[in-house]
Design an enzyme around this catalytic site. Structure first.
Site, short mmCIF file in Angstrom:
data_model
loop_
_atom_site.label_atom_id
_atom_site.label_comp_id
_atom_site.label_asym_id
_atom_site.label_seq_id
_atom_site.Cartn_x
_atom_site.Cartn_y
_atom_site.Cartn_z
N CYS A 76 0.79 -1.24 0.00
CA CYS A 76 0.00 0.00 0.00
C CYS A 76 0.82 1.29 0.00
CB CYS A 76 -0.95 0.01 1.19
SG CYS A 76 -2.08 -1.41 1.19
N LYS A 124 -9.09 6.76 0.96
CA LYS A 124 -7.76 6.27 1.33
C LYS A 124 -6.65 6.98 0.56
CE LYS A 124 -5.17 2.05 2.16
NZ LYS A 124 -5.23 0.61 2.35
#
Length: 527
Positions: A76, A124
């Site tokens: 990520c 996000k």
């Protein structure tokens, strides 16, 4: 904003007047939807046979799909740090999920705001330092320790709700709703172009509470509504090497991800089906954004980009999650549509997420810095633009991905060019490299590095011209040890208790002294 503040009114007025005087088209608005963990191969044949993704298909009909788009780091935070900075991971030094960009780093969005764009972001982001669990970072720091501990829950599936349950990932839907509301209430009234970013968590697997308080995310969760979008008969059951034949780094990854036990074909098929269903829910959120742009008349003057930070192995190579250079993990979706973008085009060129930064600046007609790792995608997106070359010279015929985090016990580097994928580790000789011919072996089951030493030598030379990878690997090892020592000292008397109860607690607590001793031995070794 952080990057030195927006242009003054006079400067902006001059910019707009200059554009008008030159007869240029108004600059388009841009929407970037970035999801988490989507395998890029689902956006074209034959991967697209497994699940119905109507809005990805809509983007393909009205735009361009990239057939070989890659993450620059399959996890990520480091991946997003590359996308928001335009720089390779060894340049951002985003070594793990805890270490990303400095909070005041100048991103492409900062520059677009400075040059007159209205900016908005939801959902996000995850490209700055300081996030993710303690467990996550300690696992990354201790990857050179001579022990093997399961760090994740065994991958599993869970069905929730009934055939009417559409909104499974509530947080993502809430952020999607906010973005839709902003388009309909705010964007429609703007006199300047805008850039909107929506970050989704899906189709990332969900936390697994049965693992204890420091649980991993190994639950593939969906509802019957989405599962019905999956063609079960089209799901491929991946072939696995035996545990004894696995590459040593793959074995470490498979073990720490709790995947070395027995799995029935039905278990594997279900994990893959539930993952594809989660991708279908993701596609529906993309659809909400496209529909809002269409309903407000903004779609025809907005460039829409859809991508992901990395893929998901979904039990290929006896692993779930990412952190691997295999296609399921490193290959990302990348679709673009909007004014000036060729329709129904499939681009075979290798590209990667660092290309987003210069592309955004190109769209906004902002001068592109010369120090970026990426190249603008605009020449590949435009009609009859094959001959356009950037001031920096032609786009390279390769892409680079690298990984330095948890679940992998060695820094990993991947060079993808032509039909070849070259993967090398650490210092280049202590761990065997891998070479795959993706045209003959798309599932990457046969390492042909020994068979083609000349190719290996040539690709390794090319890789070393891009990054001095033995030196980077050594820097990461030093960083890991420094960080661990600092963390250990901060805990004082609590160290033994805290380290025993991280995600690996189920294994650690069986022989706590053995594992503490292994760490002490590692700390005494020189890098």
């Amino acid at each position: 904003m952080r990057s030195g503040g927006p242009l003054g009114r006079a400067g902006l007025a001059l910019l707009l007047m200059a554009a008008a005087a030159s007869g240029e088209q108004p600059r388009p608005s841009v929407v970037l939807v970035a999801c988490d963990s989507m395998d890029g191969r689902l956006t074209f044949y034959p991967g697209n046979q497994t699940v119905d993704l109507p809005f990805i298909n809509f983007m393909k009909r009205h735009g361009t799909v990239f057939l070989n788009a890659y993450t620059n780091s399959p996890i990520c935070c480091p991946s997003r740090a590359a996308m928001w900075s335009g720089l390779f991971t060894h340049l951002t030094e985003s070594w793990n999920n805890f270490k990303g960009l400095d909070p005041n780093y100048t991103t492409w969005m900062d520059l677009m705001e400075k040059y007159g764009y209205h900016t908005q972001k939801y959902g996000k982001l995850d490209y700055t330092s300081g996030h993710h669990s303690v467990s996550n970072r300690v696992e990354a720091w201790t990857r050179d320790v001579d022990f093997l501990l399961r760090q994740e829950g065994r991958p599993m599936v869970k069905l929730t709700g009934d055939r009417k349950r559409v909104r499974v990932m509530e947080k993502d839907w809430q952020n999607t709703d906010k973005a839709v509301h902003w388009i309909k209430e705010e964007a429609i009234n703007l006199t300047q172009p805008f850039v909107l970013y929506l970050g989704l968590n899906l189709p990332h697997p969900y936390p697994s509470p049965y693992m204890g308080e420091n649980f991993g995310s190994s639950t593939f969760l969906t509802s019957p509504y989405w599962l019905e979008k999956v063609a079960y008969e089209a799901i491929k059951i991946p072939k696995w090497s035996s545990l004894s034949e696995m590459h040593p780094v793959d074995y470490y990854s498979s073990y720490t991800k709790n995947c070395t036990g027995e799995f029935t074909k039905q278990e594997v098929r279900n994990i893959r089906a539930f993952y594809y269903a989660m991708c279908a829910e993701t596609d529906a959120m993309l659809g909400e954004i496209i529909s809002a742009l269409r309903d407000t008349g903004l779609l025809k003057k907005t460039i829409v980009i859809f991508t992901a930070d990395h893929g998901e192995l979904a039990m290929e190579h006896r692993q779930f999650y990412k952190m691997s250079m295999y296609e399921g993990s490193s290959h990302v979706p990348l679709l673009v549509m909007g004014p000036g973008v060729e329709e129904q085009q499939q681009v075979p060129n290798v590209v990667s997420l660092v290309d987003i930064y210069p592309t955004m600046l190109d769209i906004a007609r902002i001068p592109v810095p010369q120090n970026l790792s990426g190249y603008s995608l605009i020449p590949l997106l435009r009609e009859k633009a094959e001959n356009e070359v950037s001031p920096r010279g032609p786009r390279p015929s390769w892409v680079l991905s690298e990984f330095h985090g948890c679940n992998v016990n060695s820094s990993t580097y991947m060079l993808r060019t032509g039909k070849w994928k070259y993967i090398t580790y650490s210092d280049g000789h202590s761990v065997l490299p891998q070479l795959f011919d993706l045209s003959a072996d798309p599932d990457e089951l046969t390492n042909v590095a020994i068979k083609f030493p000349v190719i290996v030598h040539s690709l390794d030379k090319k890789l070393r011209s891009v990054v001095n990878y033995p030196k980077v690997s050594s820097s990461v090892q030093e960083y890991n040890k420094r960080q661990f020592i600092s963390w250990k000292q901060s805990l004082g008397q609590n160290y033994s208790n805290v380290i025993a109860n991280l995600r690996w607690h189920q294994d650690w607590l069986k022989e706590p002294k053995k594992y503490e001793n292994a760490i002490d031995k590692w700390l005494r070794q020189r890098v």
